[in-house]
Design an enzyme around this catalytic site. Structure first.
Site, PDB file in Angstrom:
ATOM      1  CB  CYS A  93      -0.980  -0.132   1.220  1.00  0.00           C
ATOM      2  SG  CYS A  93      -1.864   1.609   1.651  1.00  0.00           S
ATOM      3  CB  CYS A 124       0.678   1.754   3.974  1.00  0.00           C
ATOM      4  SG  CYS A 124      -1.116   1.079   4.230  1.00  0.00           S
TER       5      CYS A 124
END
Length: 143
Positions: free
Chosen positions: A59, A62
């Site tokens: 991600c 993230c």
């Protein structure tokens, strides 16, 4: 600033490792349900607020939040910062209704008290600062 934790791939086997950022010892990588329960119990017994970062190694948002999360962990050492890979611990992620990454869940006394979904560094900093202020105020009044 580099990542304080990352997911490394080694000959097809996934293996967690902390990168050598010694100043970020306050981010604890959770790799099992037992470790999760132990850290949550330890923080509850110590009266500490827990911030759990539910993320995924693939991600991009993230990854962009990791340095900010580490900086906040270094700044707010009276809190416990946890990092959970949603793919590695799907059971845990499901039990806390994690539907997007990153999701930051805030705990006090072992109970969820707040949640932040998304990669907004400013919002994360504000929520942590507010938690810190409320935690300090409660400690002062209960003494």
């Amino acid at each position: 600033m580099g990542n304080c934790w990352t997911k490394l791939f080694n000959s097809g086997q996934e293996d967690y490792a902390e990168v050598q950022n010694v100043d970020s010892k306050n981010v604890h990588l959770i790799t099992s349900m037992e470790k999760w329960e132990a850290k949550l119990l330890e923080a509850t017994e110590d009266g500490k607020i827990v911030i759990a970062n539910f993320s995924a190694h693939w991600c991009r948002p993230c990854k962009s939040m990791t340095p900010a999360y580490c900086e906040l962990a270094d700044k707010y050492t009276s809190m416990v910062f946890l990092a959970i890979d949603v793919d590695e611990l799907a059971e845990l992620s499901t039990s806390w209704d994690i539907k997007a990454t990153p999701t930051f869940v805030f705990f006090k006394d072992g109970r969820q008290v707040d949640k932040l979904v998304g990669a907004d560094k400013s919002d994360l900093q504000q929520k942590i600062a507010a938690m810190d202020e409320s935690g300090v105020a409660q400690k002062n009044y209960s003494s």
